[in-house]
Design a protein around this motif. Structure first.
Motif, mmCIF file in Angstrom:
data_model
loop_
_atom_site.group_PDB
_atom_site.id
_atom_site.type_symbol
_atom_site.label_atom_id
_atom_site.label_comp_id
_atom_site.label_asym_id
_atom_site.label_seq_id
_atom_site.Cartn_x
_atom_site.Cartn_y
_atom_site.Cartn_z
ATOM 1 N N VAL A 29 0.834 -1.202 0.000
ATOM 2 C CA VAL A 29 0.000 0.000 0.000
ATOM 3 C C VAL A 29 0.868 1.252 0.000
ATOM 4 C CG1 VAL A 29 -1.665 1.315 1.358
ATOM 5 C CG2 VAL A 29 -1.963 -1.141 1.074
ATOM 6 N N THR A 33 0.967 4.012 -2.996
ATOM 7 C CA THR A 33 0.656 5.404 -2.676
ATOM 8 C C THR A 33 1.800 6.326 -3.074
ATOM 9 O OG1 THR A 33 -0.699 4.657 -0.806
ATOM 10 C CG2 THR A 33 -0.050 6.976 -0.840
ATOM 11 N N MET A 56 -8.371 7.482 -11.469
ATOM 12 C CA MET A 56 -8.599 7.804 -10.064
ATOM 13 C C MET A 56 -10.040 8.243 -9.827
ATOM 14 S SD MET A 56 -5.809 7.202 -8.368
ATOM 15 C CE MET A 56 -5.663 5.773 -9.453
ATOM 16 N N LEU A 182 -6.691 12.648 -6.861
ATOM 17 C CA LEU A 182 -6.062 11.579 -6.096
ATOM 18 C C LEU A 182 -6.435 11.659 -4.625
ATOM 19 C CD1 LEU A 182 -4.037 9.220 -5.851
ATOM 20 C CD2 LEU A 182 -2.224 10.939 -5.605
ATOM 21 N N GLY A 183 -6.417 12.877 -4.074
ATOM 22 C CA GLY A 183 -6.776 13.030 -2.670
ATOM 23 C C GLY A 183 -8.189 12.582 -2.381
ATOM 24 N N THR A 185 -9.951 10.397 -4.128
ATOM 25 C CA THR A 185 -10.018 8.942 -4.295
ATOM 26 C C THR A 185 -9.457 8.226 -3.075
ATOM 27 O OG1 THR A 185 -9.798 9.193 -6.689
ATOM 28 C CG2 THR A 185 -9.352 7.015 -5.771
ATOM 29 N N LEU A 186 -8.340 8.699 -2.546
ATOM 30 C CA LEU A 186 -7.773 8.087 -1.345
ATOM 31 C C LEU A 186 -8.711 8.244 -0.152
ATOM 32 C CD1 LEU A 186 -4.009 9.151 -1.616
ATOM 33 C CD2 LEU A 186 -5.036 6.947 -2.185
ATOM 34 N N THR A 189 -11.447 5.756 -0.572
ATOM 35 C CA THR A 189 -10.928 4.413 -0.320
ATOM 36 C C THR A 189 -10.809 4.130 1.167
ATOM 37 O OG1 THR A 189 -9.670 4.520 -2.398
ATOM 38 C CG2 THR A 189 -9.036 2.830 -0.803
ATOM 39 N N VAL A 190 -10.257 5.073 1.910
ATOM 40 C CA VAL A 190 -10.118 4.894 3.364
ATOM 41 C C VAL A 190 -11.497 4.769 4.012
ATOM 42 C CG1 VAL A 190 -9.331 5.988 5.490
ATOM 43 C CG2 VAL A 190 -7.884 6.036 3.460
ATOM 44 N N TYR A 280 -10.575 -0.291 -7.949
ATOM 45 C CA TYR A 280 -9.435 0.137 -8.764
ATOM 46 C C TYR A 280 -9.280 -0.747 -9.997
ATOM 47 C CZ TYR A 280 -7.781 3.308 -5.115
ATOM 48 O OH TYR A 280 -7.660 4.339 -4.215
#
Length: 357
Positions: A29, A33, A56, A182-183, A185-186, A189-190, A280
């Motif tokens: 991971v 990242t 993303m 990207l931010g 999407t992360l 995801t979290v 993803y």
């Protein structure tokens, strides 16, 4: 070894509930990242803006839909309409002078309200009837957007997204737009990974498996289905706004048609229902594989490796693409995430003999 469960001891509940208890998973991971953060330095602007950034954003959309379809078990064939509401809301709020941060929040809230209203109307039905109800939402939103000039400006109109700033930083060049996508999407995801470990996520899974059995043990199906529609719609609305401002930089009715909803459902099914990794993989498969196949066949045709007509060359990538989807679903109905999980479990015991069983 670092990639095995041997040597991983759980002496506290916190370590037992960790997202990645095996060191190899954590390193994987972190490496992915780091590569995503360094992508603007590693790839050209063509690949960054045409491949990585849409990957993303559509991953965030697939994860938003997977929360509803994969965890709650509720079919939704009108998710593009949810993203359209978020996109148009954010554009009009920014044009009215609202800061971009609040516009993103407003896009999510408006999509959540409308999505919850349609969800409440659709919760009395299941299966194909629920599909028809969400299809009605898709076509109704499409009709309103096209026929209300105050929203879209007309059927053929294009709304340009204004220049915005996020947390004081200008979102203008490709790199800043990529990092914003990207931010988000992360963050999605979290949230997706953690929601499955909460009481809310466990209630959704119980309803998905057997709703009347969940009601017997005290889970209110109507309440939690509404919460699932609201949460998924909120994430989808914000994702639609990010898609409009970061990738398209303009909004048109054609960007959120019924075909887009079908592509989102394909991303979730091919990737794997209820899987973060599947979001993803599914988004990457649906977006990138057709482009790769088209370029490959065009290269073979230009080099005289294959002798086919231009009409056939245009349709051949779609034929191979459809055959690959059918093949994946026949080989592993649980999606690409299950193939990844089977490979990972193989290496957890490799090279011992019982790994072949």
């Amino acid at each position: 070894m670092f990639y095995r469960q041997s040597g991983v001891y759980h002496t506290r509940y916190a370590t037992n509930r960790a997202l990645w208890p095996i060191p190899a998973d954590r390193w994987q991971v972190l490496a992915l990242t780091a590569l995503a953060l360094a992508a603007p330095l590693l790839v050209s602007t063509l690949y960054l803006g045409s491949y990585l950034m849409p990957w993303m954003i559509w991953t965030a959309a697939a994860l938003s839909l997977s929360l509803l379809m994969g965890l709650a078990g509720q079919l939704h064939f009108g998710f593009a309409a949810v993203m359209a509401m978020g996109a148009y809301t954010s554009v009009h709020m920014v044009r009215a002078g609202v800061p971009f941060e609040l516009a993103l929040l407003g896009a999510g809230l408006f999509a959540a309200v409308i999505g919850t209203v349609f969800g409440a109307a659709a919760l009395r039905v299941k299966g194909l009837y629920l599909v028809m109800a969400t299809l009605a939402m898709q076509y109704l939103v499409d009709w309103v957007i096209v026929n209300v000039p105050a929203i879209s400006g007309g059927a053929q109109a294009t709304l340009r997204t204004p220049q915005v700033r996020f947390l004081g930083l200008p979102i203008q060049d490709l790199t800043s737009r990529y990092y914003l996508a990207l931010g988000w999407t992360l963050l999605v995801t979290v949230f997706f990974l953690n929601v499955k470990r909460t009481s809310f996520g466990r209630a959704l899974i119980a309803i998905r498996d057997k709703d009347f059995a969940a009601a017997v043990i005290g889970v209110d199906p109507f309440r939690y289905k509404l919460l699932a529609f609201m949460t998924s719609s909120f994430l989808g609305g914000v994702t639609g706004a990010v898609l409009a401002f970061c990738y398209y930089r303009a909004v048109t009715p054609e960007q959120f048609s019924f075909n887009v909803s079908i592509q989102l459902v394909a991303m979730v099914l091919v990737g794997g229902l209820g899987s973060a990794v599947g979001g993803y993989l599914g988004a990457g498969f649906v977006l990138i594989v057709p482009i790769v196949l088209t370029n490959l066949i065009a290269t073979l045709g230009a080099s005289q490796w294959i002798d086919i007509s231009q009409n056939m060359m245009a349709h051949l990538p779609l034929i191979f693409y459809g055959a690959m989807i059918i093949g994946f679903l026949l080989w592993e109905p649980l999606g690409l995430a299950k193939i990844y999980d089977n490979t990972r479990k193989y290496f957890l015991v490799w090279p011992f003999r019982h790994s072949r069983s």
